[in-house]
Design a protein around this motif. Structure first.
Motif, short mmCIF file in Angstrom:
data_model
loop_
_atom_site.label_atom_id
_atom_site.label_comp_id
_atom_site.label_asym_id
_atom_site.label_seq_id
_atom_site.Cartn_x
_atom_site.Cartn_y
_atom_site.Cartn_z
N ALA A 21 2.41 1.41 -10.37
CA ALA A 21 1.47 1.51 -9.25
C ALA A 21 0.27 0.58 -9.44
O ALA A 21 -0.20 -0.07 -8.51
N GLU A 22 -0.24 0.49 -10.68
CA GLU A 22 -1.37 -0.39 -10.97
C GLU A 22 -0.99 -1.86 -10.75
O GLU A 22 -1.80 -2.66 -10.27
N ARG A 23 0.22 -2.18 -11.10
CA ARG A 23 0.67 -3.56 -10.90
C ARG A 23 0.81 -3.87 -9.41
O ARG A 23 0.47 -4.97 -8.96
N ILE A 24 1.31 -2.91 -8.67
CA ILE A 24 1.41 -3.09 -7.22
C ILE A 24 0.02 -3.26 -6.60
O ILE A 24 -0.21 -4.10 -5.73
N LEU A 25 -0.93 -2.50 -7.10
CA LEU A 25 -2.30 -2.59 -6.60
C LEU A 25 -2.91 -3.96 -6.91
O LEU A 25 -3.60 -4.56 -6.07
N SER A 26 -2.65 -4.45 -8.12
CA SER A 26 -3.16 -5.78 -8.48
C SER A 26 -2.56 -6.86 -7.59
O SER A 26 -3.26 -7.78 -7.13
N LEU A 27 -1.25 -6.75 -7.34
CA LEU A 27 -0.60 -7.70 -6.45
C LEU A 27 -1.18 -7.62 -5.04
O LEU A 27 -1.41 -8.65 -4.39
N SER A 28 -1.44 -6.43 -4.58
CA SER A 28 -2.04 -6.24 -3.26
C SER A 28 -3.44 -6.86 -3.19
O SER A 28 -3.80 -7.50 -2.19
N ASP A 29 -4.21 -6.69 -4.26
CA ASP A 29 -5.56 -7.29 -4.30
C ASP A 29 -5.49 -8.81 -4.26
O ASP A 29 -6.29 -9.48 -3.59
N ILE A 30 -4.51 -9.39 -5.01
CA ILE A 30 -4.34 -10.84 -4.99
C ILE A 30 -3.97 -11.34 -3.60
O ILE A 30 -4.51 -12.34 -3.10
N MET A 31 -3.06 -10.63 -2.94
CA MET A 31 -2.64 -10.99 -1.60
C MET A 31 -3.80 -10.92 -0.62
O MET A 31 -4.01 -11.82 0.21
N GLN A 32 -4.56 -9.85 -0.70
CA GLN A 32 -5.71 -9.68 0.20
C GLN A 32 -6.74 -10.79 0.02
O GLN A 32 -7.29 -11.32 0.99
N ILE A 66 -8.60 -13.56 -11.28
CA ILE A 66 -8.01 -13.90 -12.58
C ILE A 66 -7.61 -12.64 -13.33
O ILE A 66 -6.54 -12.59 -13.96
N GLU A 67 -8.44 -11.61 -13.28
CA GLU A 67 -8.12 -10.35 -13.97
C GLU A 67 -6.84 -9.74 -13.42
O GLU A 67 -5.98 -9.27 -14.18
N ASN A 68 -6.69 -9.72 -12.10
CA ASN A 68 -5.47 -9.19 -11.48
C ASN A 68 -4.25 -10.04 -11.83
O ASN A 68 -3.17 -9.52 -12.11
N PHE A 69 -4.46 -11.35 -11.84
CA PHE A 69 -3.37 -12.27 -12.17
C PHE A 69 -2.90 -12.06 -13.61
O PHE A 69 -1.70 -11.99 -13.88
N LEU A 70 -3.86 -11.96 -14.53
CA LEU A 70 -3.50 -11.76 -15.94
C LEU A 70 -2.82 -10.40 -16.15
O LEU A 70 -1.90 -10.28 -16.97
N PHE A 71 -3.28 -9.41 -15.42
CA PHE A 71 -2.68 -8.08 -15.53
C PHE A 71 -1.21 -8.12 -15.09
O PHE A 71 -0.33 -7.56 -15.75
N LEU A 72 -0.96 -8.78 -13.97
CA LEU A 72 0.42 -8.89 -13.48
C LEU A 72 1.28 -9.73 -14.42
O LEU A 72 2.42 -9.38 -14.70
N TYR A 73 0.72 -10.82 -14.92
CA TYR A 73 1.48 -11.69 -15.81
C TYR A 73 1.82 -10.95 -17.11
O TYR A 73 2.93 -11.09 -17.63
N GLN A 74 0.87 -10.15 -17.61
CA GLN A 74 1.10 -9.40 -18.85
C GLN A 74 2.26 -8.42 -18.69
O GLN A 74 3.03 -8.19 -19.63
N SER A 114 0.84 -1.22 0.00
CA SER A 114 0.00 0.00 0.00
C SER A 114 0.87 1.26 0.00
O SER A 114 0.58 2.24 -0.72
N TYR A 115 1.93 1.21 0.79
CA TYR A 115 2.87 2.34 0.83
C TYR A 115 3.52 2.56 -0.54
O TYR A 115 3.59 3.69 -1.04
N LEU A 116 3.99 1.46 -1.17
CA LEU A 116 4.63 1.57 -2.47
C LEU A 116 3.66 2.08 -3.54
O LEU A 116 4.05 2.87 -4.42
N TYR A 117 2.42 1.65 -3.44
CA TYR A 117 1.42 2.13 -4.39
C TYR A 117 1.24 3.65 -4.28
O TYR A 117 1.23 4.37 -5.29
N ASN A 118 1.09 4.10 -3.06
CA ASN A 118 0.89 5.55 -2.85
C ASN A 118 2.10 6.36 -3.29
O ASN A 118 1.96 7.49 -3.79
N GLU A 119 3.29 5.76 -3.11
CA GLU A 119 4.51 6.48 -3.48
C GLU A 119 4.75 6.52 -4.99
O GLU A 119 5.39 7.43 -5.50
#
Length: 360
Positions: free
Chosen positions: A205-216, A237-245, A191-196
């Motif tokens: 930042a979007e990729r960090i957010l997707s990873l955070s959503d997957i973790m949550q 799946i959408e977050n996973f595909l976004f990160l993989y892309q 969350s800190y890295l996303y805001n920064e």
């Protein structure tokens, strides 16, 4: 045949040894009382009948009277013993009348008066029955001791297992405490890295957010429950595909589509993730003319999940087997005959999976 005989002799070698000593001892005592000995056939018949009484009484008469719940059989033991003795007396009589007379056998034992001969045989059978009774109770006591020993060993195993379970529980509790600390620290860091980074590097930042959503989602109670909504799984799946892309130099040709009715369907978790991972691992997803597809439709009280992807030439279809088998087993355990799952490779080298779940 020889092997069976050898195995039998080896199994009952102590029986043969004891009976050999017993017979030799009795014959020696008879010889001491008088030099005149009966013919060998007389001893063979006598000891064969005596030994058969011994085992019949122990393994049949006593077993099926003393080890039964029927009071009638228990109280009938004296009658069974009497029948047993009479049965062997009849056999002795038939042997004496027909076999000994046929071979014209002469011996001092056979010339005794009939009543003395019968009393001697009755005493002999009572003697064999007495030895047999002692043998039966010896075996019975031995079995009880073995059962007690087995129960003690089982109790000891249970105690050790309980201790092992307690130790595992302590380790699990410690791991749970660590898991409650570390993931939250990681999520707070993300969350800190996303805001920064959202202003300086919005894509990162979007990729960090997707990873955070997957973790949550992975740490949520919903993901650890037996069933989840497809909406949650689709978002994963959408977050996973976004990160993989973001890791690929090419645009990944994989389309995810679904109708709105499917979002509220309750389904077992991580089936979609397994299907997606199989497609990414084994499929060829870099050709815009041959896109892969995940299609989810809910219609007429039935859920349909279809996937298709061009097969990578270097990977045989057999490489799917483990993942598909796990998916098939999980679906079968959760839904039984309500679910249909199959897969195949078509003539265009497209690999397809198909799930149909009746929800009515």
């Amino acid at each position: 045949m020889n092997g069976i005989i050898l195995a039998f002799l080896k199994k009952y070698k102590y029986h043969f040894l004891v009976w050999s000593v017993f017979v030799a001892y009795e014959i020696f005592i008879r010889w001491l009382h008088g030099p005149e000995m009966a013919p060998a056939i007389v001893y063979i018949v006598a000891y064969t009948l005596g030994i058969s009484v011994f085992y019949l009484h122990a393994h049949v008469i006593l077993k099926y009277t003393l080890e039964t719940k029927s009071k009638l059989l228990k109280y009938g033991l004296p009658l069974f013993i009497l029948v047993e003795i009479l049965f062997y007396l009849v056999i002795e009589y038939l042997i004496r009348k027909y076999i000994y007379e046929y071979i014209r056998l002469k011996s001092t034992e056979l010339t005794k008066p009939v009543h003395l001969y019968i009393f001697a045989k009755i005493w002999r059978y009572i003697y064999a029955i007495g030895l047999s009774t002692g043998y039966y109770f010896f075996l019975h006591d031995l079995r009880q001791r073995q059962q007690v020993k087995k129960m003690k060993q089982q109790k000891l195993k249970t105690i050790l297992l309980e201790k092992e379970i307690k130790n595992e529980l302590i380790l699990t509790q410690n791991a749970l405490l660590r898991a409650q600390i570390n993931p939250h620290f990681l999520l707070n860091t993300l969350s800190y890295l996303y805001n920064e980074t959202r202003k300086l590097a919005p894509k990162a930042a979007e990729r960090i957010l997707s990873l955070s959503d997957i973790m949550q989602y992975a740490l949520s109670k919903e993901a650890s429950s037996e069933y989840v909504t497809l909406e949650s799984e689709i978002k994963l799946i959408e977050n996973f595909l976004f990160l993989y892309q973001s890791r690929q130099a090419y645009k990944m040709q994989l389309n995810l589509s679904y109708n709105s009715e499917a979002l509220s369907v309750i389904f077992i978790p991580l089936i979609l993730m397994s299907l997606t991972e199989n497609m990414i691992k084994h499929g060829q997803l870099d050709n815009p003319l041959k896109p892969a597809e995940i299609k989810i439709v809910y219609d007429n009280a039935a859920l349909y999940i279809n996937t298709s992807n061009p097969e990578a030439m270097k990977n045989p279809v057999s490489s799917y087997n483990t993942g598909l088998k796990n998916i098939s087993n999980r679906l079968a355990m959760a839904y039984g005959e309500k679910v249909v799952f199959n897969s195949h490779l078509d003539s265009q080298n497209y690999f397809h999976t198909y799930i149909k779940l009746e929800l009515n």
